[in-house]
Design a protein around this motif. Structure first.
Motif, PDB file in Angstrom:
ATOM      1  N   LYS A  10       0.808  -1.223   0.000  1.00  0.00           N
ATOM      2  CA  LYS A  10       0.000   0.000   0.000  1.00  0.00           C
ATOM      3  C   LYS A  10       0.840   1.272   0.000  1.00  0.00           C
ATOM      4  N   VAL A  11       2.128   1.140   0.313  1.00  0.00           N
ATOM      5  CA  VAL A  11       2.983   2.330   0.293  1.00  0.00           C
ATOM      6  C   VAL A  11       3.861   2.370  -0.960  1.00  0.00           C
ATOM      7  N   VAL A  12       3.556   1.468  -1.909  1.00  0.00           N
ATOM      8  CA  VAL A  12       4.275   1.551  -3.189  1.00  0.00           C
ATOM      9  C   VAL A  12       3.977   2.909  -3.809  1.00  0.00           C
ATOM     10  N   PRO A  13       4.994   3.655  -4.189  1.00  0.00           N
ATOM     11  CA  PRO A  13       4.770   5.023  -4.702  1.00  0.00           C
ATOM     12  C   PRO A  13       3.863   5.031  -5.932  1.00  0.00           C
ATOM     13  N   SER A  14       3.122   6.105  -6.048  1.00  0.00           N
ATOM     14  CA  SER A  14       2.236   6.287  -7.205  1.00  0.00           C
ATOM     15  C   SER A  14       2.801   7.278  -8.209  1.00  0.00           C
ATOM     16  N   ASP A  15       3.951   7.888  -7.875  1.00  0.00           N
ATOM     17  CA  ASP A  15       4.589   8.814  -8.816  1.00  0.00           C
ATOM     18  C   ASP A  15       6.099   8.709  -8.643  1.00  0.00           C
ATOM     19  N   VAL A  16       6.807   9.344  -9.541  1.00  0.00           N
ATOM     20  CA  VAL A  16       8.272   9.265  -9.542  1.00  0.00           C
ATOM     21  C   VAL A  16       8.861   9.918  -8.301  1.00  0.00           C
ATOM     22  N   GLU A  17       8.279  11.002  -7.851  1.00  0.00           N
ATOM     23  CA  GLU A  17       8.796  11.685  -6.658  1.00  0.00           C
ATOM     24  C   GLU A  17       8.700  10.765  -5.441  1.00  0.00           C
ATOM     25  N   GLY A  18       7.559  10.097  -5.295  1.00  0.00           N
ATOM     26  CA  GLY A  18       7.418   9.144  -4.197  1.00  0.00           C
ATOM     27  C   GLY A  18       8.398   8.000  -4.307  1.00  0.00           C
ATOM     28  N   LEU A  19       8.686   7.584  -5.535  1.00  0.00           N
ATOM     29  CA  LEU A  19       9.663   6.512  -5.740  1.00  0.00           C
ATOM     30  C   LEU A  19      11.049   6.957  -5.287  1.00  0.00           C
ATOM     31  N   ASN A  20      11.407   8.184  -5.569  1.00  0.00           N
ATOM     32  CA  ASN A  20      12.721   8.701  -5.149  1.00  0.00           C
ATOM     33  C   ASN A  20      12.818   8.843  -3.633  1.00  0.00           C
ATOM     34  N   ASN A  21      11.690   9.047  -2.963  1.00  0.00           N
ATOM     35  CA  ASN A  21      11.681   9.221  -1.509  1.00  0.00           C
ATOM     36  C   ASN A  21      11.416   7.920  -0.758  1.00  0.00           C
TER      37      ASN A  21
ATOM     38  N   VAL B 235      11.604  -4.461  -1.343  1.00  0.00           N
ATOM     39  CA  VAL B 235      12.002  -3.051  -1.395  1.00  0.00           C
ATOM     40  C   VAL B 235      13.132  -2.830  -2.402  1.00  0.00           C
ATOM     41  N   GLU B 236      13.970  -3.869  -2.601  1.00  0.00           N
ATOM     42  CA  GLU B 236      15.032  -3.711  -3.592  1.00  0.00           C
ATOM     43  C   GLU B 236      14.478  -3.646  -5.012  1.00  0.00           C
ATOM     44  N   HIS B 237      13.311  -4.214  -5.205  1.00  0.00           N
ATOM     45  CA  HIS B 237      12.667  -4.183  -6.526  1.00  0.00           C
ATOM     46  C   HIS B 237      11.436  -3.280  -6.500  1.00  0.00           C
ATOM     47  N   ILE B 238      11.529  -2.196  -5.734  1.00  0.00           N
ATOM     48  CA  ILE B 238      10.380  -1.301  -5.614  1.00  0.00           C
ATOM     49  C   ILE B 238      10.034  -0.658  -6.950  1.00  0.00           C
ATOM     50  N   ASP B 239      11.050  -0.458  -7.808  1.00  0.00           N
ATOM     51  CA  ASP B 239      10.739   0.137  -9.104  1.00  0.00           C
ATOM     52  C   ASP B 239       9.865  -0.794  -9.940  1.00  0.00           C
ATOM     53  N   ILE B 240      10.084  -2.096  -9.788  1.00  0.00           N
ATOM     54  CA  ILE B 240       9.221  -3.057 -10.495  1.00  0.00           C
ATOM     55  C   ILE B 240       7.807  -3.011  -9.937  1.00  0.00           C
ATOM     56  N   HIS B 241       7.703  -2.945  -8.586  1.00  0.00           N
ATOM     57  CA  HIS B 241       6.371  -2.871  -7.974  1.00  0.00           C
ATOM     58  C   HIS B 241       5.690  -1.550  -8.332  1.00  0.00           C
TER      59      HIS B 241
ATOM     60  N   SER C 197      14.751   2.607 -13.724  1.00  0.00           N
ATOM     61  CA  SER C 197      15.906   1.767 -14.057  1.00  0.00           C
ATOM     62  C   SER C 197      15.658   1.020 -15.359  1.00  0.00           C
ATOM     63  N   THR C 198      16.728   0.449 -15.858  1.00  0.00           N
ATOM     64  CA  THR C 198      16.621  -0.304 -17.112  1.00  0.00           C
ATOM     65  C   THR C 198      15.739  -1.542 -16.955  1.00  0.00           C
ATOM     66  N   ALA C 199      15.602  -2.047 -15.717  1.00  0.00           N
ATOM     67  CA  ALA C 199      14.749  -3.225 -15.506  1.00  0.00           C
ATOM     68  C   ALA C 199      13.281  -2.841 -15.398  1.00  0.00           C
ATOM     69  N   ALA C 200      12.989  -1.623 -14.904  1.00  0.00           N
ATOM     70  CA  ALA C 200      11.599  -1.234 -14.662  1.00  0.00           C
ATOM     71  C   ALA C 200      10.966  -0.507 -15.841  1.00  0.00           C
ATOM     72  N   SER C 201      11.733   0.299 -16.552  1.00  0.00           N
ATOM     73  CA  SER C 201      11.159   1.116 -17.631  1.00  0.00           C
ATOM     74  C   SER C 201      10.407   0.291 -18.672  1.00  0.00           C
ATOM     75  N   PRO C 202      10.974  -0.826 -19.154  1.00  0.00           N
ATOM     76  CA  PRO C 202      10.225  -1.602 -20.150  1.00  0.00           C
ATOM     77  C   PRO C 202       8.871  -2.091 -19.647  1.00  0.00           C
ATOM     78  N   HIS C 203       8.726  -2.234 -18.323  1.00  0.00           N
ATOM     79  CA  HIS C 203       7.434  -2.660 -17.785  1.00  0.00           C
ATOM     80  C   HIS C 203       6.369  -1.582 -18.034  1.00  0.00           C
ATOM     81  N   LEU C 204       6.756  -0.329 -17.864  1.00  0.00           N
ATOM     82  CA  LEU C 204       5.790   0.746 -18.121  1.00  0.00           C
ATOM     83  C   LEU C 204       5.466   0.844 -19.613  1.00  0.00           C
ATOM     84  N   TYR C 205       6.475   0.626 -20.439  1.00  0.00           N
ATOM     85  CA  TYR C 205       6.210   0.597 -21.875  1.00  0.00           C
ATOM     86  C   TYR C 205       5.210  -0.514 -22.205  1.00  0.00           C
ATOM     87  N   GLN C 206       5.409  -1.678 -21.614  1.00  0.00           N
ATOM     88  CA  GLN C 206       4.464  -2.783 -21.828  1.00  0.00           C
ATOM     89  C   GLN C 206       3.084  -2.437 -21.289  1.00  0.00           C
TER      90      GLN C 206
END
Length: 807
Positions: A391-402, A434-440, A520-529
């Motif tokens: 439930k605390v997975v960020p909903s925007d890039v700023e939240g992801l950075n924080n 948490v290490e793969h939070i960008d994927i989540h 990251s290079t691992a997460a960006s293609p997921h958003l493209y998909q």
């Protein structure tokens, strides 16, 4: 045995006599030599022969004398050897006699030594077997005696409530029973009886353990005064556990059972390998009554604990209470206190009593933590993932950075659990999350994107916006580049309208792709998909969910066509909008999605065109092939049919022109008009006898459709743009309705005289008709005369070269 002496001379005479014996036979060589001598002798004189015979005899006598001499010289040695051999023969005979005597003594059937030895061996074997049986009986009695002593000791311990010592006895008895001294003991009835007795005693101690655990662990409802409806639970652990009295006491000591300490109960459970089973209820209570409600409501509640020193304490407790003051930011600090309480006050990690040690290298608290605590910790981590981290997975890039602070606290909490033994070093599901939070983050963004997109697609609001208004703020459309020019006239949507839905979907796609640029290079293609999934959802959902609406309202079906084409156009711009791609992808492209969108658009446009075509064909059906049009009633009916066709085209012009792109509009309208004209031409050519009056009537009916020509008056620039230098300022309707010129010529043919028709034929102005078609028309319109026959022959010769329209 007597010996016989041999004199030297007798021995010598014996040898000599052997030498004088003639040779029994001669070899072939000897015979040959003898014969040769005889032959030679026959040639010699008598004296020579006599002399030779004398010499031979002399030589023989000399040899005999030498032999005789040597025999006499060796007589002594021979005599001694002969006498010694006779003595040996006598001794051998004596030894053989003794051996026969001894064999007779050994093999005698009654008194022989062999029979005596065999009897002794049999007696010895019987005695040895009886000794072994007696030893086995003694070992068995000793074995049973040891077990009986242990069981008596067990009963004494059970009577006095010493559960730990009783457990040791049961363990020892089971071990001895499993190692019988011999096979006879293992299958004896006493062993079976003792095994059954041990089984019953195991059930008794198992039942006592259950009763002790129930007495030790209490879960009590705790209702707060401030909120009576909120029922929580309090777990109380009693350290002094009263031992329940036995139903059937087995001793007459009269001693009442006392109590056991919690560590003794734990030690007994570990000793009997019953920890997982017996403490399962404790595990469930901790999870259900404490962990689960806390993790779900960690912002409003906290743990309240009573954790005194075990050495002198009677009990400890833990429960949930309302959190005073500000809500907690995360559950980790309170959860760490909970696990420290369990580790110290339930698993007794701080207790150092010498009796509270396992047989191996690990302490009892370590074993409890491993066998019971790991299940509790894993359940807690799973609930943290479900009720907090997800439930605390960020909903925007700023939240992801924080998100770093949350990741740090999560990892520290998991490391503490590993340090206490609640988790192994491989159990790092929180750290992995948490290490793969960008994927989540991308998964959440995808889910949110599809959820919002689905709501937009299912909306019944079909508000529109003009594409020119949309393109005002588009740099690609206004920079004079490739997208500022018409590349494909069919895709030119500037003069059309689209629904607000398609604009919102494209904005979602672009926003998502922009967010992907900072991942990251691992997460960006997921958003493209995810953007591809959004377009796939559009193609799958909209035409199905709104199928009835599109079928009943053709204007909305055309709007859906525009939406599909608009989405395809905007996706074609994606590589230019994101020239550098996104991390993990060199280029953003939708090459497989764009054709699918265009195909979907074409399908729905074709469906609408087919509906209009069916309506046109139905109107032409009412014309009944234009038979007998000279009859006034028939002419009126046919005229209404042609006017209905003209009205349909005027209606389509008003309805579709604002919605479709100019090129698409003219192509669709031209295709419908071309289909109608082709059928009219065919049905007119099928008429076999056309009178002069009927010919004028048919021409008048065709003239009704000439009103449709006005629909294409403004299409000239489009045709010029498409044809380029090949454009000759021709009527644009000829480009979109290929049969229109032929239709015009057919109308003229119905009105012209035979001479005028032939003049046009010879000028090459009737090239739209095949020779066979012209012959049929001439035969239908004009009577059979030599002139008609002559002209038909000329037509059959083929068209001359057509004249240019300018001439």
């Amino acid at each position: 045995m007597a010996t016989s002496a041999i004199s030297p001379h007798s021995f010598a005479r014996f040898i000599t006599s052997q030498l004088d014996e003639p040779t029994d036979s001669l070899s072939p060589d000897s015979r040959h030599a003898f014969s040769q001598g005889v032959v030679e002798a026959s040639c010699a004189t008598l004296e020579e022969l006599n002399q030779a015979a004398f010499d031979l005899d002399s030589e023989i006598q000399t040899i005999k004398a030498q032999v005789y001499k040597k025999l006499l010289a060796n007589y002594s040695a021979f005599s001694e050897s002969f006498e010694y051999s006779l003595q040996l023969q006598d001794k051998i005979d004596e030894l053989l006699s003794q051996a026969n005597t001894m064999a007779s003594q050994v093999t005698h059937s009654e008194t022989g030594l062999r029979q005596v030895v065999m009897s002794a061996l049999v007696d010895r074997h019987e005695v040895s077997h009886k000794v072994q049986e007696n030893n086995a009986i003694l070992d068995g009695l000793s074995h049973f005696s040891r077990i009986e002593d242990i069981l008596l000791q067990y009963e004494l311990y059970m009577d006095t409530g010493k559960i730990l010592q009783a457990g040791h006895c049961m363990q020892q008895a089971a071990k001895i029973l499993a190692q019988p001294p011999n096979g006879g003991v293992s299958i004896s009835q006493i062993t079976k009886s003792l095994t059954g007795q041990c089984a019953r005693m195991t059930e008794a101690i198992d039942q006592m353990l259950d009763e002790l655990i129930v007495t030790a662990i209490n879960v009590e409802p705790c209702i707060e005064d401030e909120n009576p409806e909120a029922t929580r639970f309090k777990l109380v652990l009693n350290y002094d556990i009263k031992v329940p009295p036995l139903a059937l006491p087995r001793s007459n000591l009269g001693s009442a059972p006392g109590s056991v300490r919690w560590h003794e109960l734990i030690r007994s459970l570990i000793l009997l390998d019953a920890t997982k089973v017996k403490l399962k209820q404790l595990q469930k209570s901790l999870i259900k009554n404490l962990l689960q409600p806390f993790i779900q409501h960690y912002q409003q509640v906290e743990f309240l604990m009573e954790s005194p020193d075990y050495s002198s304490a009677e009990k400890s407790s833990i429960c949930l209470g309302a959190r005073p003051g500000r809500a907690a930011d995360n559950p980790f600090s309170d959860l760490l206190k909970f696990f420290q309480f369990v580790h110290q006050n339930i698993f007794l990690s701080g207790y150092t009593g010498p009796e509270f040690n396992a047989d191996g290298d690990s302490s009892d608290s370590d074993i409890l933590t491993f066998q019971v605590g790991q299940n509790i910790a894993r359940e807690a981590c799973a609930m943290i993932l479900e009720h907090y981290l997800s439930k605390v997975v960020p909903s925007d890039v700023e939240g992801l950075n924080n998100f770093g602070s949350i990741a740090l606290k999560t990892t520290e909490f998991e490391n503490e659990l590993i340090a206490m033994g609640f988790l192994s070093s491989d159990d790092r599901q929180l750290q992995d999350f948490v290490e793969h939070i960008d994927i989540h983050y991308t998964n959440r963004t995808r889910d949110s994107l599809l959820k919002i997109g689905r709501a937009v697609m299912m909306s019944e609001d079909f508000k529109t916006i003009h594409v020119r208004d949309v393109d005002k703020n588009d740099e690609l459309e206004g920079n004079g580049g490739a997208w500022g020019r018409i590349v494909d006239p069919d895709a030119d949507l500037k003069d059309t309208s689209i629904s607000i839905k398609s604009k919102q979907i494209i904005e979602m796609v672009l926003t998502t792709l922009k967010s992907a640029g900072s991942l990251s290079t691992a997460a960006s293609p997921h958003l493209y998909q995810a953007t591809r999934s959004l377009i796939d959802l559009f193609r799958a959902l909209v035409p199905v969910y709104h199928a009835r609406t599109f079928s009943n309202v053709p204007a909305l079906a055309i709007l859906f066509y525009n939406d599909c084409m608009y989405l395809a156009r905007e996706l074609e711009k994606a590589p230019e909008r994101f020239e550098d791609g996104i991390p993990g992808m060199d280029e953003i492209q939708y090459d497989d999605v764009i054709p699918a969108l265009k195909d979907l658009a074409k399908q729905w446009l074709d469906m609408q065109v087919q509906k209009q075509r069916d309506e046109l064909m139905h109107s032409l059906d009412e014309a009944r092939g234009f038979q007998d049009s000279s009859i006034e009633s028939n002419f009126s009916l046919y005229e209404r049919s042609m006017k209905q066709i003209s009205l349909v085209f005027k209606h389509l012009g008003r309805a579709w022109k604002p919605s479709l792109s100019p090129m698409t509009f003219y192509k669709v309208l031209g295709k419908l008009l071309d289909d109608a004209v082709l059928r009219i031409i065919k049905e007119l050519e099928d008429l076999t006898d056309i009178s002069e009056k009927e010919s004028h009537k048919l021409a008048a009916l065709c003239g009704v459709l000439f009103e449709c020509e006005d629909q294409f008056d403004c299409a000239g620039p489009l045709v010029e743009r498409v044809k380029g230098d090949a454009y000759n300022d021709e009527d644009p309707i000829y480009y979109f309705v290929p049969s229109w010129e032929k239709f015009q010529l057919l109308t003229d043919i119905l009105e012209l005289s035979f001479a005028e028709i032939m003049t046009r034929f010879r000028a090459g102005q009737l090239h739209m008709f095949q020779e066979k078609e012209l012959c049929y028309l001439v035969c239908a319109i004009f009577a059979d005369t030599p002139l008609r026959q002559h002209n038909l022959e000329e037509i059959k010769q083929g068209h001359p070269l057509p004249l240019s329209r300018s001439s």
